[in-house]
Design a protein around this motif. Structure first.
Motif, short mmCIF file in Angstrom:
data_model
loop_
_atom_site.label_atom_id
_atom_site.label_comp_id
_atom_site.label_asym_id
_atom_site.label_seq_id
_atom_site.Cartn_x
_atom_site.Cartn_y
_atom_site.Cartn_z
N SER A 134 0.84 -1.19 0.00
CA SER A 134 0.00 0.00 0.00
C SER A 134 0.88 1.24 0.00
N ASP B 197 -2.96 -1.90 4.43
CA ASP B 197 -3.40 -0.63 3.88
C ASP B 197 -2.87 0.51 4.74
N GLU C 50 -3.43 4.74 5.25
CA GLU C 50 -4.31 5.87 4.95
C GLU C 50 -3.92 7.08 5.78
N TRP D 136 -11.46 2.13 8.26
CA TRP D 136 -11.33 2.16 6.80
C TRP D 136 -10.09 1.37 6.36
N GLU E 142 -9.98 -1.95 4.05
CA GLU E 142 -9.19 -2.02 2.82
C GLU E 142 -8.26 -3.23 2.85
N LYS F 13 -8.11 -6.46 0.22
CA LYS F 13 -6.91 -6.99 -0.42
C LYS F 13 -6.71 -8.48 -0.12
N LEU G 42 -16.14 -3.68 -2.00
CA LEU G 42 -16.60 -2.31 -1.77
C LEU G 42 -18.11 -2.23 -1.59
#
Length: 202
Positions: free
Chosen positions: A93, A111, A113, A147, A151, A155, A161
């Motif tokens: 990521s 992930d 973010e 979140w 994510e 993966k 989604l």
């Protein structure tokens, strides 16, 4: 035989590895980025996942070839895998200024973010969380934590989604490794066995 799931993360400039490790497909994708910062993050993440895979396998990263295959878009897209160890789970990521990767037996998802400043991002919460989750979230860091976890599940192939707002997830029964970096970056790693965070390779 692997040593168990491992994860790494850092700034793109901290990933010490030559771009010669990249495949021609990766180099072509990297060249399409309009901004140098985004290109640097892409390249660093693709190099870092090789280092994670090498650590998990007890091999040298330059011996490993990272591939992706998507039935719709062809090579260079879709879930990544290592050609020399296709059963090894790998994930990567990148967000501008930070990259992370993980590798291990079974399914692996990671992930990263950035946490937006300001009040709770209600629009993202509406899209990403179930009604029960939204009721318990009041700050952006809480929102981004969930979140990033979701994510990572996407993966791993365990979530999609279209199910973000309806799937109730039992986090207590999962192996989740999390950390915060760069003051506003949240990272979530989900693996089939407990993962260890390793320092970036020198």
């Amino acid at each position: 035989m692997t040593i168990g799931p491992v994860a790494m993360g850092g700034r793109p400039d901290e990933v010490r590895a030559p771009e010669e490790w990249l495949t021609p497909v990766e180099r072509e994708r990297a060249a399409r980025f309009a901004f140098d910062a985004d290109r640097a993050a892409f390249v660093a993440a693709h190099l870092l996942v090789r280092q994670c895979a090498a650590a998990a396998l007890g091999r040298r990263p330059e011996e490993l070839t990272l591939l992706q295959r998507c039935d719709v878009h062809g090579p260079g897209h879709g879930r990544p895998y290592v050609e020399q160890a296709p059963s090894l789970g790998v994930s990567l990521s990148h967000t501008r200024g930070y990259v992370c990767a993980a590798a291990g037996d079974g399914r692996v998802g990671v992930d990263a973010e950035r946490v937006p400043a300001g009040p709770l991002d209600g629009a993202l919460a509406e899209v990403a969380l179930t009604p029960r989750e939204r009721a318990g979230v009041t700050r952006n860091d809480e929102l981004i934590r969930l979140w990033a976890r979701k994510e990572a599940l996407i993966k791993r192939g365990e979530l999609s989604l279209d199910l973000l707002r309806t799937a109730e997830i039992d986090w207590a029964g999962r192996h989740v490794l999390e950390w915060t970096a760069e003051a506003d970056v949240m990272v979530a790693v989900i693996t089939d066995a407990p993962a260890r965070r390793l320092p970036l390779s020198e």
